[in-house]
Design an enzyme around this catalytic site. Sequence first.
Site, PDB file in Angstrom:
ATOM      1  N   GLU A  90     -10.667  44.538  -1.340  1.00 47.28           N
ATOM      2  CA  GLU A  90      -9.776  45.342  -0.507  1.00 47.28           C
ATOM      3  C   GLU A  90      -9.327  44.562   0.732  1.00 47.28           C
ATOM      4  O   GLU A  90      -8.183  44.657   1.147  1.00 47.28           O
ATOM      5  CB  GLU A  90     -10.508  46.641  -0.117  1.00 47.28           C
ATOM      6  CG  GLU A  90      -9.889  47.453   0.982  1.00 47.28           C
ATOM      7  CD  GLU A  90      -8.544  48.081   0.598  1.00 47.28           C
ATOM      8  OE1 GLU A  90      -8.164  47.983  -0.571  1.00 47.28           O
ATOM      9  OE2 GLU A  90      -7.894  48.635   1.492  1.00 47.28           O
ATOM     10  N   TYR A  93     -11.118  38.841   5.678  1.00 50.65           N
ATOM     11  CA  TYR A  93     -10.618  38.521   7.016  1.00 50.65           C
ATOM     12  C   TYR A  93     -11.552  37.569   7.743  1.00 50.65           C
ATOM     13  O   TYR A  93     -12.770  37.729   7.706  1.00 50.65           O
ATOM     14  CB  TYR A  93     -10.491  39.813   7.834  1.00 50.65           C
ATOM     15  CG  TYR A  93      -9.873  39.592   9.198  1.00 50.65           C
ATOM     16  CD1 TYR A  93      -8.551  39.193   9.319  1.00 50.65           C
ATOM     17  CD2 TYR A  93     -10.606  39.778  10.368  1.00 50.65           C
ATOM     18  CE1 TYR A  93      -7.969  38.976  10.557  1.00 50.65           C
ATOM     19  CE2 TYR A  93     -10.037  39.568  11.623  1.00 50.65           C
ATOM     20  CZ  TYR A  93      -8.709  39.161  11.702  1.00 50.65           C
ATOM     21  OH  TYR A  93      -8.129  38.947  12.930  1.00 50.65           O
ATOM     22  N   VAL A  94     -10.944  36.585   8.391  1.00 50.85           N
ATOM     23  CA  VAL A  94     -11.690  35.662   9.262  1.00 50.85           C
ATOM     24  C   VAL A  94     -10.938  35.648  10.595  1.00 50.85           C
ATOM     25  O   VAL A  94      -9.698  35.522  10.607  1.00 50.85           O
ATOM     26  CB  VAL A  94     -11.732  34.233   8.648  1.00 50.85           C
ATOM     27  CG1 VAL A  94     -12.417  33.255   9.594  1.00 50.85           C
ATOM     28  CG2 VAL A  94     -12.454  34.238   7.300  1.00 50.85           C
ATOM     29  N   GLY A 100      -9.705  28.165   8.595  1.00 54.60           N
ATOM     30  CA  GLY A 100      -9.525  26.776   8.165  1.00 54.60           C
ATOM     31  C   GLY A 100     -10.810  25.970   8.216  1.00 54.60           C
ATOM     32  O   GLY A 100     -10.775  24.748   8.198  1.00 54.60           O
ATOM     33  N   GLY A 102     -13.541  26.894   6.134  1.00 53.96           N
ATOM     34  CA  GLY A 102     -14.288  27.171   4.908  1.00 53.96           C
ATOM     35  C   GLY A 102     -14.979  28.522   4.868  1.00 53.96           C
ATOM     36  O   GLY A 102     -15.667  28.837   3.892  1.00 53.96           O
ATOM     37  N   GLY A 104     -13.584  31.695   4.861  1.00 58.43           N
ATOM     38  CA  GLY A 104     -12.940  32.601   3.895  1.00 58.43           C
ATOM     39  C   GLY A 104     -13.396  32.277   2.477  1.00 58.43           C
ATOM     40  O   GLY A 104     -13.708  33.171   1.685  1.00 58.43           O
ATOM     41  N   ASN A 131       2.904  36.952   3.459  1.00 58.28           N
ATOM     42  CA  ASN A 131       1.678  36.303   3.928  1.00 58.28           C
ATOM     43  C   ASN A 131       1.429  34.985   3.160  1.00 58.28           C
ATOM     44  O   ASN A 131       0.508  34.869   2.345  1.00 58.28           O
ATOM     45  CB  ASN A 131       0.483  37.257   3.794  1.00 58.28           C
ATOM     46  CG  ASN A 131      -0.725  36.781   4.575  1.00 58.28           C
ATOM     47  OD1 ASN A 131      -0.736  35.660   5.101  1.00 58.28           O
ATOM     48  ND2 ASN A 131      -1.757  37.603   4.642  1.00 58.28           N
ATOM     49  N   TYR A 138      -5.351  31.760  -1.658  1.00 56.77           N
ATOM     50  CA  TYR A 138      -5.767  32.269  -2.973  1.00 56.77           C
ATOM     51  C   TYR A 138      -5.330  31.322  -4.094  1.00 56.77           C
ATOM     52  O   TYR A 138      -6.089  31.089  -5.038  1.00 56.77           O
ATOM     53  CB  TYR A 138      -5.192  33.677  -3.214  1.00 56.77           C
ATOM     54  CG  TYR A 138      -5.808  34.738  -2.334  1.00 56.77           C
ATOM     55  CD1 TYR A 138      -7.189  34.947  -2.323  1.00 56.77           C
ATOM     56  CD2 TYR A 138      -5.028  35.546  -1.514  1.00 56.77           C
ATOM     57  CE1 TYR A 138      -7.763  35.918  -1.515  1.00 56.77           C
ATOM     58  CE2 TYR A 138      -5.594  36.526  -0.704  1.00 56.77           C
ATOM     59  CZ  TYR A 138      -6.965  36.708  -0.716  1.00 56.77           C
ATOM     60  OH  TYR A 138      -7.535  37.666   0.079  1.00 56.77           O
ATOM     61  N   GLU A 150       3.190  39.375 -14.644  1.00 61.46           N
ATOM     62  CA  GLU A 150       3.143  40.638 -15.390  1.00 61.46           C
ATOM     63  C   GLU A 150       4.101  41.680 -14.835  1.00 61.46           C
ATOM     64  O   GLU A 150       4.058  42.844 -15.241  1.00 61.46           O
ATOM     65  CB  GLU A 150       1.696  41.179 -15.402  1.00 61.46           C
ATOM     66  CG  GLU A 150       0.765  40.347 -16.272  1.00 61.46           C
ATOM     67  CD  GLU A 150      -0.690  40.407 -15.823  1.00 61.46           C
ATOM     68  OE1 GLU A 150      -1.147  41.491 -15.449  1.00 61.46           O
ATOM     69  OE2 GLU A 150      -1.340  39.347 -15.819  1.00 61.46           O
TER      70      GLU A 150
HETATM   71  C1  LIG Z   1      -6.834  34.086   4.406  1.00 57.34           C
HETATM   72  C2  LIG Z   1      -8.150  33.773   5.136  1.00 57.34           C
HETATM   73  C3  LIG Z   1      -9.196  34.826   4.770  1.00 57.34           C
HETATM   74  C4  LIG Z   1      -8.626  32.384   4.663  1.00 57.34           C
HETATM   75  O1  LIG Z   1      -9.848  32.109   5.317  1.00 57.34           O
HETATM   76  P1  LIG Z   1     -10.131  30.671   5.961  1.00 57.34           P
HETATM   77  O2  LIG Z   1     -11.517  30.655   6.438  1.00 57.34           O
HETATM   78  O3  LIG Z   1      -9.059  30.389   6.943  1.00 57.34           O
HETATM   79  O4  LIG Z   1      -9.923  29.707   4.685  1.00 57.34           O
HETATM   80  P2  LIG Z   1     -10.865  28.478   4.269  1.00 57.34           P
HETATM   81  O5  LIG Z   1     -11.014  27.585   5.445  1.00 57.34           O
HETATM   82  O6  LIG Z   1     -12.113  28.994   3.658  1.00 57.34           O
HETATM   83  O7  LIG Z   1      -9.979  27.764   3.155  1.00 57.34           O
HETATM   84  C5  LIG Z   1     -10.420  27.608   1.811  1.00 57.34           C
HETATM   85  C6  LIG Z   1      -9.474  26.717   1.080  1.00 57.34           C
HETATM   86  O8  LIG Z   1      -8.161  27.268   1.125  1.00 57.34           O
HETATM   87  C7  LIG Z   1      -7.270  26.329   1.719  1.00 57.34           C
HETATM   88  N1  LIG Z   1      -6.370  27.049   2.613  1.00 57.34           N
HETATM   89  C8  LIG Z   1      -6.699  27.992   3.503  1.00 57.34           C
HETATM   90  N2  LIG Z   1      -5.606  28.409   4.163  1.00 57.34           N
HETATM   91  C9  LIG Z   1      -4.588  27.675   3.667  1.00 57.34           C
HETATM   92  C10 LIG Z   1      -3.205  27.605   3.950  1.00 57.34           C
HETATM   93  N3  LIG Z   1      -2.640  28.365   4.885  1.00 57.34           N
HETATM   94  N4  LIG Z   1      -2.444  26.736   3.245  1.00 57.34           N
HETATM   95  C11 LIG Z   1      -2.993  25.937   2.306  1.00 57.34           C
HETATM   96  N5  LIG Z   1      -4.304  25.962   1.994  1.00 57.34           N
HETATM   97  C12 LIG Z   1      -5.080  26.810   2.665  1.00 57.34           C
HETATM   98  C13 LIG Z   1      -8.135  25.383   2.522  1.00 57.34           C
HETATM   99  O9  LIG Z   1      -7.520  24.130   2.647  1.00 57.34           O
HETATM  100  C14 LIG Z   1      -9.387  25.335   1.713  1.00 57.34           C
HETATM  101  O10 LIG Z   1      -9.248  24.397   0.661  1.00 57.34           O
HETATM  102  P3  LIG Z   1     -10.494  23.421   0.248  1.00 57.34           P
HETATM  103  O11 LIG Z   1     -11.606  24.315  -0.238  1.00 57.34           O
HETATM  104  O12 LIG Z   1      -9.902  22.568  -0.826  1.00 57.34           O
HETATM  105  O13 LIG Z   1     -10.842  22.696   1.495  1.00 57.34           O
HETATM  106  C15 LIG Z   1      -7.956  33.736   6.677  1.00 57.34           C
HETATM  107  O14 LIG Z   1      -7.025  32.749   6.988  1.00 57.34           O
HETATM  108  C16 LIG Z   1      -7.521  35.054   7.284  1.00 57.34           C
HETATM  109  O15 LIG Z   1      -8.344  35.901   7.609  1.00 57.34           O
HETATM  110  N6  LIG Z   1      -6.210  35.254   7.451  1.00 57.34           N
HETATM  111  C17 LIG Z   1      -5.685  36.453   8.079  1.00 57.34           C
HETATM  112  C18 LIG Z   1      -5.933  37.685   7.237  1.00 57.34           C
HETATM  113  C19 LIG Z   1      -5.448  37.548   5.818  1.00 57.34           C
HETATM  114  O16 LIG Z   1      -4.338  37.085   5.566  1.00 57.34           O
HETATM  115  N7  LIG Z   1      -6.309  37.981   4.890  1.00 57.34           N
HETATM  116  C20 LIG Z   1      -6.002  38.002   3.507  1.00 57.34           C
HETATM  117  C21 LIG Z   1      -5.152  39.174   3.282  1.00 57.34           C
HETATM  118  S1  LIG Z   1      -5.072  39.659   1.636  1.00 57.34           S
END
Ligand SMILES: CC(C)(COP(=O)(O)OP(=O)(O)OC[C@H]1O[C@@H](n2cnc3c(N)ncnc32)[C@H](O)[C@@H]1OP(=O)(O)O)[C@@H](O)C(=O)NCCC(=O)NCCS
Length: 172
Positions: A90, A93-94, A100, A102, A104, A131, A138, A150
Amino acid sequence: MECLIREATSDDCEHLMSLIQEIAAFHHLLDDVTINSQVLKADGFGKDPFYKCIVAELPVENGRKQACPIGYALYFFGYSVNHGRMVYLENLYVVSECRGKGIGKQLLSKVAEIALAAGCVEMKFVTMEWNHPAKEFYNCLGAHDATESEQLHCMELGHATLQRLVQSRKEL
Ligand SMILES: CC(C)(COP(=O)(O)OP(=O)(O)OC[C@H]1O[C@@H](n2cnc3c(N)ncnc32)[C@H](O)[C@@H]1OP(=O)(O)O)[C@@H](O)C(=O)NCCC(=O)NCCS
């Protein structure tokens, strides 16, 4: 970044609520949030929990007096008539200052571990069209976009519509 991933407890609900408001603001949906920490507590930590949640915490020594969640993944189990057990993510969030690093990925990986242990064969979730960072995140972890492949539409029936639907059956 070193962080601890643990199951959320009812004591986290107050703080979780503020993180939920942060992600709602991020999605420009702050006015859409109608729950509060009491509802969160009752729905997640009562007799038959409606959802599960894990949180990410930085070690206490990182300049903080007390560990405090800097991210969370809220999920629940569901069922696919095509594939069987599945998990629905659901919210993931970080907080912005910890992105960035690791965290998430660690949260998502933990949900994947829990889901596989529960016999799930897939994880579903939605992201906003605009987004792009979340979609990149993802995609980078191997997700495929079912909206494209789909032609899926995400549909909802709101509370008033549900009530009207029930009423219409009673009036038959
Ligand atoms: C989306 C979110 C949860 C990702 O968490 P994060 O801690 O920033 O991501 P991570 O550092 O764990 O990244 C994991 C991998 O994804 C990649 N990645 C993360 N953000 C990226 C971006 N914007 N563009 C390209 N790659 C990305 C990283 O390079 C990393 O790759 P690796 O494992 O090969 O090194 C976080 O940015 C967030 O909370 N965003 C705001 C809320 C949101 O959008 N939530 C999701 C809504 S559905």
